[in-house]
Design a protein around this motif. Structure first.
Motif, PDB file in Angstrom:
ATOM      1  N   UNK A  30      -3.796 -11.047  27.931  1.00  0.00           N
ATOM      2  CA  UNK A  30      -2.651 -11.252  29.034  1.00  0.00           C
ATOM      3  C   UNK A  30      -1.386 -10.753  28.000  1.00  0.00           C
ATOM      4  N   UNK A  31      -0.839  -9.554  28.163  1.00  0.00           N
ATOM      5  CA  UNK A  31       0.098  -9.470  27.208  1.00  0.00           C
ATOM      6  C   UNK A  31       1.434  -9.627  27.969  1.00  0.00           C
ATOM      7  N   UNK A  32       2.488 -10.098  27.370  1.00  0.00           N
ATOM      8  CA  UNK A  32       3.729 -10.140  27.807  1.00  0.00           C
ATOM      9  C   UNK A  32       4.659  -9.189  27.117  1.00  0.00           C
ATOM     10  N   UNK A  33       5.561  -8.527  27.991  1.00  0.00           N
ATOM     11  CA  UNK A  33       6.531  -7.591  27.212  1.00  0.00           C
ATOM     12  C   UNK A  33       7.891  -8.309  26.603  1.00  0.00           C
ATOM     13  N   UNK A  34       8.175  -8.017  25.459  1.00  0.00           N
ATOM     14  CA  UNK A  34       9.418  -8.696  24.939  1.00  0.00           C
ATOM     15  C   UNK A  34      10.392  -7.824  24.739  1.00  0.00           C
TER      16      UNK A  34
END
Length: 187
Positions: A30-34
């Motif tokens: 589960x990747x988040x965009x920063x």
């Protein structure tokens, strides 16, 4: 339309196959965009463990796009941390991993150390002595080597700002930056 995290993962998975790497598919994390790179690629990170823990670790990987083995290690770490998280119930640890800090350099042909604007994002951090020493060091110590250009101003690059955002958000006790300038891991 801006590339999505799934598009970036497809590119990472394709690169892994071209190198003969056996990696868990990128989208299993589960990747988040920063943030976004110069070429509008997502700058991703994943969180593992207990965010309220005092034991916080931040891992940066692939700051230089021509150092390919940190991508492998970053993706392997994501899979390992996911498994560790499942079995580490009761342990108070928090790890944040950013496996591909320079997607523009990594996906460029040929791969480049610098980002899409030709900046070494490892030398672009806003430090107390950046204004007085960064350009001088680049010119004298590094003989104006384009691969080590610190940028027009400190903190000018989105990849640098992404790293700074993670440091400020997480307030880690430990930061690990994975590099492999000779295309091997020396530990």
């Amino acid at each position: 339309a801006a590339p999505a995290i799934a598009d970036l993962c497809d590119s990472i998975d394709h690169a892994a196959k071209s190198f003969g790497w056996k990696l868990e598919p990128c989208m299993k994390t589960f990747w988040r965009e920063g943030g976004r790179s110069i070429q509008n690629q997502p700058l991703i990170y994943a969180e593992f463990g207990d965010a309220s823990s005092k034991n916080k670790t931040l891992i940066f990987s692939t700051v230089h796009g021509d150092e390919i083995t940190p991508v492998y290690l970053g993706m392997k770490l994501a899979a390992w941390l996911k498994d560790f998280e499942r079995t580490a119930k009761g342990r108070s640890v928090y790890v944040v991993l950013a496996p591909l800090l320079n997607p523009d350099g990594f996906f460029n042909t040929p791969r480049t150390r610098t980002n899409a604007r030709g900046v070494d994002v490892n030398r672009n951090f806003q430090t107390r002595d950046w204004e007085s020493q960064a350009m001088e060091a680049w010119k004298k110590k590094f003989h104006s080597d384009k691969r080590r250009y610190p940028g027009p101003t400190s903190g000018s690059e989105p990849e640098t700002l992404f790293q700074q955002m993670l440091i400020q958000k997480i307030r880690p006790q430990k930061i690990m930056a994975i590099h492999s300038p000779l295309n091997f891991m020396d530990y």
